[in-house]
Design a protein around this motif. Structure first.
Motif, PDB file in Angstrom:
ATOM      1  N   TRP A  52      60.799  92.782  -3.409  1.00 29.74           N
ATOM      2  CA  TRP A  52      61.777  92.452  -3.532  1.00 29.74           C
ATOM      3  C   TRP A  52      63.021  90.862  -3.436  1.00 29.74           C
ATOM      4  CZ3 TRP A  52      66.464  91.205  -0.501  1.00 29.74           C
ATOM      5  CH2 TRP A  52      67.762  91.403  -1.548  1.00 29.74           C
ATOM      6  N   ILE A  53      62.467  90.751  -2.347  1.00 30.61           N
ATOM      7  CA  ILE A  53      62.886  88.649  -2.656  1.00 30.61           C
ATOM      8  C   ILE A  53      62.583  88.536  -3.578  1.00 30.61           C
ATOM      9  CG2 ILE A  53      62.694  87.072  -0.861  1.00 30.61           C
ATOM     10  CD1 ILE A  53      62.976  89.020   1.257  1.00 30.61           C
ATOM     11  N   ALA A  54      60.604  88.753  -3.966  1.00 30.00           N
ATOM     12  CA  ALA A  54      60.091  88.035  -4.856  1.00 30.00           C
ATOM     13  C   ALA A  54      60.670  87.949  -6.422  1.00 30.00           C
ATOM     14  CB  ALA A  54      58.945  87.561  -4.924  1.00 30.00           C
ATOM     15  N   LEU A  55      60.834  89.018  -6.066  1.00 26.87           N
ATOM     16  CA  LEU A  55      61.758  89.832  -7.615  1.00 26.87           C
ATOM     17  C   LEU A  55      63.582  89.089  -7.867  1.00 26.87           C
ATOM     18  CD1 LEU A  55      61.220  93.508  -8.224  1.00 26.87           C
ATOM     19  CD2 LEU A  55      60.098  91.604  -9.744  1.00 26.87           C
ATOM     20  N   VAL A  56      63.789  89.127  -6.716  1.00 24.21           N
ATOM     21  CA  VAL A  56      65.298  87.836  -6.502  1.00 24.21           C
ATOM     22  C   VAL A  56      65.284  86.628  -7.322  1.00 24.21           C
ATOM     23  CG1 VAL A  56      67.170  87.524  -5.289  1.00 24.21           C
ATOM     24  CG2 VAL A  56      66.540  90.085  -5.580  1.00 24.21           C
ATOM     25  N   ARG A  57      64.277  86.259  -6.409  1.00 20.85           N
ATOM     26  CA  ARG A  57      63.771  84.720  -7.012  1.00 20.85           C
ATOM     27  C   ARG A  57      63.504  84.838  -8.308  1.00 20.85           C
ATOM     28  NH1 ARG A  57      62.513  80.702  -3.231  1.00 20.85           N
ATOM     29  NH2 ARG A  57      62.932  82.046  -1.920  1.00 20.85           N
ATOM     30  N   LEU A  58      62.266  85.549  -8.665  1.00 19.49           N
ATOM     31  CA  LEU A  58      62.041  85.179 -10.099  1.00 19.49           C
ATOM     32  C   LEU A  58      63.237  85.540 -11.288  1.00 19.49           C
ATOM     33  CD1 LEU A  58      60.185  85.120 -12.405  1.00 19.49           C
ATOM     34  CD2 LEU A  58      59.840  87.744 -12.479  1.00 19.49           C
ATOM     35  N   TYR A  59      64.369  86.515 -10.634  1.00 18.52           N
ATOM     36  CA  TYR A  59      64.927  86.827 -11.872  1.00 18.52           C
ATOM     37  C   TYR A  59      65.888  85.342 -11.799  1.00 18.52           C
ATOM     38  CZ  TYR A  59      70.136  88.356 -12.668  1.00 18.52           C
ATOM     39  OH  TYR A  59      71.579  88.950 -13.270  1.00 18.52           O
ATOM     40  N   ARG A  60      66.473  85.474 -10.108  1.00 24.48           N
ATOM     41  CA  ARG A  60      67.092  83.496 -10.265  1.00 24.48           C
ATOM     42  C   ARG A  60      66.767  82.776 -11.320  1.00 24.48           C
ATOM     43  NH1 ARG A  60      69.807  83.729  -4.269  1.00 24.48           N
ATOM     44  NH2 ARG A  60      70.928  85.284  -3.865  1.00 24.48           N
ATOM     45  N   ARG A  61      65.735  82.481 -10.624  1.00 23.85           N
ATOM     46  CA  ARG A  61      64.373  81.192 -11.536  1.00 23.85           C
ATOM     47  C   ARG A  61      65.181  81.608 -13.393  1.00 23.85           C
ATOM     48  NH1 ARG A  61      59.074  80.989  -9.720  1.00 23.85           N
ATOM     49  NH2 ARG A  61      60.510  80.860  -8.103  1.00 23.85           N
ATOM     50  N   ASN A  62      64.103  82.325 -14.060  1.00 20.65           N
ATOM     51  CA  ASN A  62      64.693  82.994 -15.581  1.00 20.65           C
ATOM     52  C   ASN A  62      66.170  82.920 -15.854  1.00 20.65           C
ATOM     53  OD1 ASN A  62      62.712  83.613 -15.290  1.00 20.65           O
ATOM     54  ND2 ASN A  62      62.272  85.473 -15.302  1.00 20.65           N
ATOM     55  N   LYS A  63      67.013  82.995 -14.976  1.00 26.58           N
ATOM     56  CA  LYS A  63      68.567  83.226 -14.763  1.00 26.58           C
ATOM     57  C   LYS A  63      68.709  81.360 -14.846  1.00 26.58           C
ATOM     58  CE  LYS A  63      73.550  85.090 -12.924  1.00 26.58           C
ATOM     59  NZ  LYS A  63      73.526  85.050 -12.407  1.00 26.58           N
ATOM     60  N   ALA A  64      68.463  80.463 -14.328  1.00 28.89           N
ATOM     61  CA  ALA A  64      69.137  79.551 -14.345  1.00 28.89           C
ATOM     62  C   ALA A  64      68.097  79.077 -15.357  1.00 28.89           C
ATOM     63  CB  ALA A  64      68.664  78.267 -13.169  1.00 28.89           C
ATOM     64  N   HIS A  65      67.148  79.306 -16.111  1.00 32.81           N
ATOM     65  CA  HIS A  65      65.750  78.369 -16.640  1.00 32.81           C
ATOM     66  C   HIS A  65      66.856  79.306 -17.984  1.00 32.81           C
ATOM     67  CE1 HIS A  65      63.009  76.897 -19.451  1.00 32.81           C
ATOM     68  NE2 HIS A  65      63.202  78.422 -19.971  1.00 32.81           N
ATOM     69  N   LYS A  66      67.426  80.410 -18.876  1.00 28.68           N
ATOM     70  CA  LYS A  66      68.001  80.172 -19.833  1.00 28.68           C
ATOM     71  C   LYS A  66      69.577  79.396 -19.972  1.00 28.68           C
ATOM     72  CE  LYS A  66      66.602  85.009 -20.030  1.00 28.68           C
ATOM     73  NZ  LYS A  66      66.776  86.447 -20.432  1.00 28.68           N
ATOM     74  N   ALA A  67      69.737  78.902 -18.414  1.00 32.21           N
ATOM     75  CA  ALA A  67      71.230  78.610 -18.913  1.00 32.21           C
ATOM     76  C   ALA A  67      71.016  77.469 -18.778  1.00 32.21           C
ATOM     77  CB  ALA A  67      72.004  79.017 -17.076  1.00 32.21           C
ATOM     78  N   ARG A  68      70.328  76.732 -18.284  1.00 35.40           N
ATOM     79  CA  ARG A  68      69.531  74.863 -19.200  1.00 35.40           C
ATOM     80  C   ARG A  68      69.539  75.029 -20.271  1.00 35.40           C
ATOM     81  NH1 ARG A  68      66.556  75.543 -13.857  1.00 35.40           N
ATOM     82  NH2 ARG A  68      64.527  75.605 -15.339  1.00 35.40           N
ATOM     83  N   VAL A  69      68.586  76.075 -20.986  1.00 32.55           N
ATOM     84  CA  VAL A  69      68.215  76.078 -22.460  1.00 32.55           C
ATOM     85  C   VAL A  69      69.782  76.575 -23.590  1.00 32.55           C
ATOM     86  CG1 VAL A  69      67.273  77.609 -23.900  1.00 32.55           C
ATOM     87  CG2 VAL A  69      65.726  77.174 -22.269  1.00 32.55           C
ATOM     88  N   ALA A  70      70.152  77.046 -22.736  1.00 27.21           N
ATOM     89  CA  ALA A  70      71.626  76.778 -23.393  1.00 27.21           C
ATOM     90  C   ALA A  70      71.757  75.856 -23.336  1.00 27.21           C
ATOM     91  CB  ALA A  70      72.407  78.396 -23.096  1.00 27.21           C
ATOM     92  N   ARG A  71      72.219  74.959 -22.596  1.00 29.19           N
ATOM     93  CA  ARG A  71      73.104  73.601 -22.006  1.00 29.19           C
ATOM     94  C   ARG A  71      72.688  73.060 -23.290  1.00 29.19           C
ATOM     95  NH1 ARG A  71      73.248  74.847 -16.555  1.00 29.19           N
ATOM     96  NH2 ARG A  71      71.580  73.874 -16.442  1.00 29.19           N
ATOM     97  N   GLN A  72      71.150  72.987 -22.852  1.00 31.94           N
ATOM     98  CA  GLN A  72      70.693  71.950 -23.673  1.00 31.94           C
ATOM     99  C   GLN A  72      71.291  72.216 -25.578  1.00 31.94           C
ATOM    100  OE1 GLN A  72      69.069  69.646 -22.460  1.00 31.94           O
ATOM    101  NE2 GLN A  72      68.647  68.009 -24.756  1.00 31.94           N
ATOM    102  N   THR A  73      70.587  73.749 -25.388  1.00 27.21           N
ATOM    103  CA  THR A  73      70.961  74.249 -27.003  1.00 27.21           C
ATOM    104  C   THR A  73      71.793  73.477 -27.628  1.00 27.21           C
ATOM    105  OG1 THR A  73      69.405  76.172 -26.692  1.00 27.21           O
ATOM    106  CG2 THR A  73      70.697  76.063 -28.932  1.00 27.21           C
ATOM    107  N   ALA A  74      73.580  73.699 -26.735  1.00 30.50           N
ATOM    108  CA  ALA A  74      74.878  73.297 -27.098  1.00 30.50           C
ATOM    109  C   ALA A  74      74.995  71.856 -27.267  1.00 30.50           C
ATOM    110  CB  ALA A  74      76.086  73.560 -25.697  1.00 30.50           C
ATOM    111  N   ARG A  75      74.330  71.197 -26.410  1.00 32.40           N
ATOM    112  CA  ARG A  75      74.210  69.913 -26.547  1.00 32.40           C
ATOM    113  C   ARG A  75      73.384  69.202 -27.562  1.00 32.40           C
ATOM    114  NH1 ARG A  75      71.742  68.148 -21.342  1.00 32.40           N
ATOM    115  NH2 ARG A  75      73.640  69.331 -19.628  1.00 32.40           N
TER     116      ARG A  75
END
Length: 83
Positions: A52-75
């Motif tokens: 469960w902890i590994a899945l939560v960590r993976l979810y958070r990492r993917n969510k942060a990655h998507k946010a970084r990509v969205a910010r970079q695309t917006a820039r």
């Protein structure tokens, strides 16, 4: 980006594993051979908690990655609009 000083998921993983091992040792001490079933359930709960902890960590990492990509695309789009 700086890593946080305190990682809640890491602390939760360490605590759950430590409590599980303490429970297994305590069961063996108090119950002897009759503790095997309860030790098995405790081990199963430890594995479930770790997964469960590994899945939560993976979810958070993917969510942060998507946010970084969205910010970079917006820039990039903003830079293209300025030209």
């Amino acid at each position: 980006m700086a890593k946080p000083a305190f990682d809640v998921l890491r602390a939760l993983a360490i605590a759950s594993q430590a409590l599980g091992f303490i429970a297994i040792i305590t069961l063996e001490t108090l119950m002897g051979d009759a503790a095997r079933l309860w030790q098995g359930w405790t081990l199963a709960l430890m594995v479930i908690a770790a997964l469960w902890i590994a899945l939560v960590r993976l979810y958070r990492r993917n969510k942060a990655h998507k946010a970084r990509v969205a910010r970079q695309t917006a820039r990039n789009e903003e830079d293209d609009d300025d030209v």
